[in-house]
Each structure stands twice: as C-alpha cells, then as structure tokens.
Write a protein that holds these residues in place. Structure first.
Motif, PDB file in Angstrom:
ATOM      1  N   TRP A  47       0.834  -1.198   0.000  1.00 15.62           N
ATOM      2  CA  TRP A  47       0.000   0.000   0.000  1.00 15.62           C
ATOM      3  C   TRP A  47       0.873   1.253   0.000  1.00 15.62           C
ATOM      4  CZ3 TRP A  47      -1.259   4.547   2.150  1.00 15.62           C
ATOM      5  CH2 TRP A  47      -2.525   5.080   1.863  1.00 15.62           C
ATOM      6  N   LEU A  48       1.895   1.267   0.847  1.00 14.12           N
ATOM      7  CA  LEU A  48       2.771   2.438   0.910  1.00 14.12           C
ATOM      8  C   LEU A  48       3.550   2.639  -0.387  1.00 14.12           C
ATOM      9  CD1 LEU A  48       4.094   2.398   4.573  1.00 14.12           C
ATOM     10  CD2 LEU A  48       2.767   4.206   3.460  1.00 14.12           C
ATOM     11  N   ASN A  49       3.949   1.556  -1.019  1.00 14.61           N
ATOM     12  CA  ASN A  49       4.658   1.704  -2.293  1.00 14.61           C
ATOM     13  C   ASN A  49       3.752   2.268  -3.376  1.00 14.61           C
ATOM     14  OD1 ASN A  49       7.481   1.116  -2.234  1.00 14.61           O
ATOM     15  ND2 ASN A  49       6.909  -0.919  -1.537  1.00 14.61           N
ATOM     16  N   ARG A  50       2.469   1.961  -3.311  1.00 16.53           N
ATOM     17  CA  ARG A  50       1.535   2.476  -4.312  1.00 16.53           C
ATOM     18  C   ARG A  50       1.036   3.880  -3.986  1.00 16.53           C
ATOM     19  NH1 ARG A  50      -3.113  -0.772  -4.711  1.00 16.53           N
ATOM     20  NH2 ARG A  50      -2.616  -1.780  -2.756  1.00 16.53           N
ATOM     21  N   PHE A  51       0.794   4.165  -2.708  1.00 16.67           N
ATOM     22  CA  PHE A  51       0.133   5.419  -2.341  1.00 16.67           C
ATOM     23  C   PHE A  51       0.919   6.297  -1.357  1.00 16.67           C
ATOM     24  CE2 PHE A  51      -3.239   2.158  -2.987  1.00 16.67           C
ATOM     25  CZ  PHE A  51      -3.722   2.639  -4.199  1.00 16.67           C
ATOM     26  N   GLY A  52       2.007   5.795  -0.832  1.00 14.04           N
ATOM     27  CA  GLY A  52       2.746   6.524   0.205  1.00 14.04           C
ATOM     28  C   GLY A  52       3.253   7.877  -0.224  1.00 14.04           C
ATOM     29  N   GLY A  53       3.619   8.017  -1.497  1.00 14.74           N
ATOM     30  CA  GLY A  53       4.127   9.297  -1.988  1.00 14.74           C
ATOM     31  C   GLY A  53       3.151  10.434  -1.768  1.00 14.74           C
ATOM     32  N   GLU A  54       1.846  10.130  -1.815  1.00 14.48           N
ATOM     33  CA  GLU A  54       0.819  11.146  -1.571  1.00 14.48           C
ATOM     34  C   GLU A  54       0.939  11.734  -0.164  1.00 14.48           C
ATOM     35  OE1 GLU A  54      -3.094   9.551  -2.415  1.00 14.48           O
ATOM     36  OE2 GLU A  54      -2.284   8.422  -4.106  1.00 14.48           O
ATOM     37  N   PHE A  55       1.569  10.979   0.721  1.00 17.48           N
ATOM     38  CA  PHE A  55       1.743  11.406   2.113  1.00 17.48           C
ATOM     39  C   PHE A  55       3.206  11.753   2.412  1.00 17.48           C
ATOM     40  CE2 PHE A  55      -1.792   8.563   1.616  1.00 17.48           C
ATOM     41  CZ  PHE A  55      -2.829   9.268   2.206  1.00 17.48           C
ATOM     42  N   GLY A  56       4.033  11.715   1.364  1.00 14.26           N
ATOM     43  CA  GLY A  56       5.453  12.017   1.506  1.00 14.26           C
ATOM     44  C   GLY A  56       6.314  10.809   1.810  1.00 14.26           C
ATOM     45  N   LEU A  57       5.719   9.619   1.931  1.00 14.37           N
ATOM     46  CA  LEU A  57       6.419   8.412   2.383  1.00 14.37           C
ATOM     47  C   LEU A  57       6.938   7.597   1.203  1.00 14.37           C
ATOM     48  CD1 LEU A  57       3.770   7.539   5.059  1.00 14.37           C
ATOM     49  CD2 LEU A  57       6.099   8.310   5.529  1.00 14.37           C
ATOM     50  N   ALA A  64       7.085  17.617  -3.831  1.00 11.73           N
ATOM     51  CA  ALA A  64       5.821  18.321  -3.600  1.00 11.73           C
ATOM     52  C   ALA A  64       4.660  17.722  -4.388  1.00 11.73           C
ATOM     53  CB  ALA A  64       5.982  19.794  -3.940  1.00 11.73           C
ATOM     54  N   SER A  65       4.962  17.038  -5.492  1.00 13.64           N
ATOM     55  CA  SER A  65       3.897  16.426  -6.292  1.00 13.64           C
ATOM     56  C   SER A  65       3.546  15.021  -5.806  1.00 13.64           C
ATOM     57  CB  SER A  65       4.297  16.378  -7.776  1.00 13.64           C
ATOM     58  OG  SER A  65       5.340  15.432  -7.967  1.00 13.64           O
ATOM     59  N   GLY A  66       4.239  14.543  -4.762  1.00 15.44           N
ATOM     60  CA  GLY A  66       3.973  13.208  -4.238  1.00 15.44           C
ATOM     61  C   GLY A  66       4.715  12.105  -4.965  1.00 15.44           C
ATOM     62  N   THR A  67       5.760  12.471  -5.683  1.00 18.94           N
ATOM     63  CA  THR A  67       6.558  11.496  -6.422  1.00 18.94           C
ATOM     64  C   THR A  67       7.787  11.111  -5.610  1.00 18.94           C
ATOM     65  OG1 THR A  67       5.834  12.445  -8.519  1.00 18.94           O
ATOM     66  CG2 THR A  67       7.807  11.052  -8.575  1.00 18.94           C
ATOM     67  N   CYS A  68       7.980   9.808  -5.451  1.00 17.19           N
ATOM     68  CA  CYS A  68       9.156   9.304  -4.728  1.00 17.19           C
ATOM     69  C   CYS A  68      10.319   9.134  -5.708  1.00 17.19           C
ATOM     70  CB  CYS A  68       8.852   7.950  -4.084  1.00 17.19           C
ATOM     71  SG  CYS A  68       7.698   8.066  -2.693  1.00 17.19           S
ATOM     72  N   PRO A  69      11.539   9.375  -5.245  1.00 17.52           N
ATOM     73  CA  PRO A  69      12.691   9.106  -6.103  1.00 17.52           C
ATOM     74  C   PRO A  69      12.866   7.601  -6.271  1.00 17.52           C
ATOM     75  CG  PRO A  69      13.427   9.666  -3.901  1.00 17.52           C
ATOM     76  CD  PRO A  69      11.933   9.847  -3.916  1.00 17.52           C
ATOM     77  N   PRO A  70      13.575   7.171  -7.303  1.00 18.89           N
ATOM     78  CA  PRO A  70      13.848   5.738  -7.443  1.00 18.89           C
ATOM     79  C   PRO A  70      14.619   5.254  -6.204  1.00 18.89           C
ATOM     80  CG  PRO A  70      14.542   6.921  -9.414  1.00 18.89           C
ATOM     81  CD  PRO A  70      14.178   7.952  -8.384  1.00 18.89           C
ATOM     82  N   PRO A  71      14.291   4.071  -5.704  1.00 16.52           N
ATOM     83  CA  PRO A  71      15.029   3.576  -4.523  1.00 16.52           C
ATOM     84  C   PRO A  71      16.512   3.399  -4.829  1.00 16.52           C
ATOM     85  CG  PRO A  71      13.060   2.257  -4.939  1.00 16.52           C
ATOM     86  CD  PRO A  71      13.238   3.144  -6.119  1.00 16.52           C
ATOM     87  N   LEU A  72      17.330   3.685  -3.827  1.00 17.04           N
ATOM     88  CA  LEU A  72      18.761   3.392  -3.908  1.00 17.04           C
ATOM     89  C   LEU A  72      18.939   1.882  -3.867  1.00 17.04           C
ATOM     90  CD1 LEU A  72      19.931   6.068  -1.315  1.00 17.04           C
ATOM     91  CD2 LEU A  72      20.111   6.220  -3.812  1.00 17.04           C
ATOM     92  N   THR A  73      20.020   1.391  -4.405  1.00 17.57           N
ATOM     93  CA  THR A  73      20.287  -0.045  -4.431  1.00 17.57           C
ATOM     94  C   THR A  73      20.214  -0.642  -3.033  1.00 17.57           C
ATOM     95  OG1 THR A  73      21.740   0.294  -6.315  1.00 17.57           O
ATOM     96  CG2 THR A  73      21.911  -1.818  -5.174  1.00 17.57           C
ATOM     97  N   ASP A  74      20.899  -0.015  -2.072  1.00 17.37           N
ATOM     98  CA  ASP A  74      20.906  -0.446  -0.682  1.00 17.37           C
ATOM     99  C   ASP A  74      21.415   0.697   0.171  1.00 17.37           C
ATOM    100  OD1 ASP A  74      23.857  -0.594  -0.534  1.00 17.37           O
ATOM    101  OD2 ASP A  74      23.656  -2.416  -1.727  1.00 17.37           O
ATOM    102  N   SER A  75      21.480   0.482   1.491  1.00 16.29           N
ATOM    103  CA  SER A  75      21.821   1.592   2.394  1.00 16.29           C
ATOM    104  C   SER A  75      23.276   2.062   2.259  1.00 16.29           C
ATOM    105  CB  SER A  75      21.505   1.239   3.834  1.00 16.29           C
ATOM    106  OG  SER A  75      22.287   0.169   4.285  1.00 16.29           O
TER     107      SER A  75
END
Length: 197
Positions: A156-166, A183-194
């Motif tokens: 759920w968070l991967n699909r909709f979390g950006g709307e909440f900044g997550l 600000a548009s609710g778009t998440c950056p591409p995930p980094l490979t790892d930490s």
C-alpha cells in the motif's frame, strides 16, 4: 497477466526478503534466545539483545507496535514522519490495511549493536552497511525512518505513500520508509541499498 496478481506476487516476494533481512537486522534477539530486555542506561555495553530495553526503541522479535503506542520507538519519531504515517494509515484503513512497525526510532547504542551483529553475520563492515548503517548515519537514530511489518502495508505504501510524503528508500529493504516524496507526491527511485546513500 492481470496487474493485481503480479502485485500480489511481488508483495509476497518482498515479505520473504523482508523476513530474511529482519532476521539479521531487527531479529537479532532470535539468535540470542528469548528474554525480556532490561532497561539499562545508554552508557551500558550491550553483549546480547536482551541488554536492550524499550528505552532503546527495542521491539522484541515477533512483536509489532502500533502508531498509537506510547513507546519510544514511536514517540521518538520525527513529528512530521509520525503525522505522515498517521495520515497514510487512516487512508489505508479504508482499504482494510493496517500499519504496524517492527522498528522505528532506535537509540545509538541499539543501532551500534545491530551494525555489529550485521558485521558478524556478513563478515565485513562494507557488506553489513548494505543492510544496517552505523549510528551516526542512521535515519532510525534520528527518528526519521520506520520499518513496516506486513506485506500488504508495504505494498500500500509503495503504491500510495508518496501522496503522504512516504517513500521506500532502498531497493533491498521493502519494509523501510522515510519522508522523501517531492511536492507532487513522487518518490525518487530507490537506492540499491543503504551503502548507496
């Protein structure tokens, strides 16, 4: 193939990855036997996970906490992150999805313990840093990261979390979320790892 079954399969795969990662990172207690963590001060050395207490943000393996629980793992979270999670959780509840945490805020001594355990498990600090950051680099220590407990909540968070900044921050940690959307609710591409950032 319909998209829904594919998403379900991906969510199940994420859970397997999450469980394998949490077994090392958040699940160190399992390797050291069960026991109630005591409440030592932050200056006390940690020899096993049972030396960790609630004051460290420690959540015992197999346990979860709700966003409303009055425990340091939740109450020490950054207020903006806590608010974003609460708002997302309210929206997710309409889809019968509940958010619980297996990790939230952690003390520096708890984070160091997790890093030391990862070094032992993976054989080097370099490899361990793909899964656990040292305390001075950890968003968990700052209260700016949470690890979500269930596959449906992660999905759920991967699909909709950006709307909440997550956003999911690391590709190899489907459970790890931080504030990261623009600000548009778009998440950056995930980094490979930490270790990548």
């Amino acid at each position: 193939m319909h998209l829904r079954p594919l998403l379900t399969a991906l969510a199940a795969a994420s859970v397997l990855l999450a469980l394998s990662g949490c077994a090392v990172i958040g699940g160190v207690a399992a390797a050291h036997g069960a026991g109630r963590p005591d409440s030592r001060t932050d200056s006390a050395p940690i020899s096993t996970s049972t030396d960790l207490g609630q004051a460290d943000g420690y959540i015992p393996v197999g346990d979860r906490v709700a966003l409303t629980d009055d425990v340091p793992a939740v109450t020490n979270l950054d207020p903006d992150l806590r608010d974003a999670l609460a708002n997302a959780a309210q929206a997710a509840a309409a889809d019968d999805v509940e958010f619980t945490l297996v990790d939230g805020w952690r003390s520096a001594r708890y984070q160091q313990y997790l890093f030391d355990q990862a070094v032992t498990e993976y054989g080097s600090a370099e490899e361990a840093s793909r899964w656990v950051k040292e305390p001075d680099q950890s968003k968990h220590v700052l209260g700016e990261a949470v690890d979500i407990a269930t596959a449906d909540a992660m999905d759920w968070l991967n699909r909709f979390g950006g709307e909440f900044g997550l956003c999911q921050i690391y590709a190899n940690e489907a459970w790890h979320f931080e504030l990261g959307a623009d600000a548009s609710g778009t998440c950056p591409p995930p980094l490979t790892d930490s270790s990548a950032g």
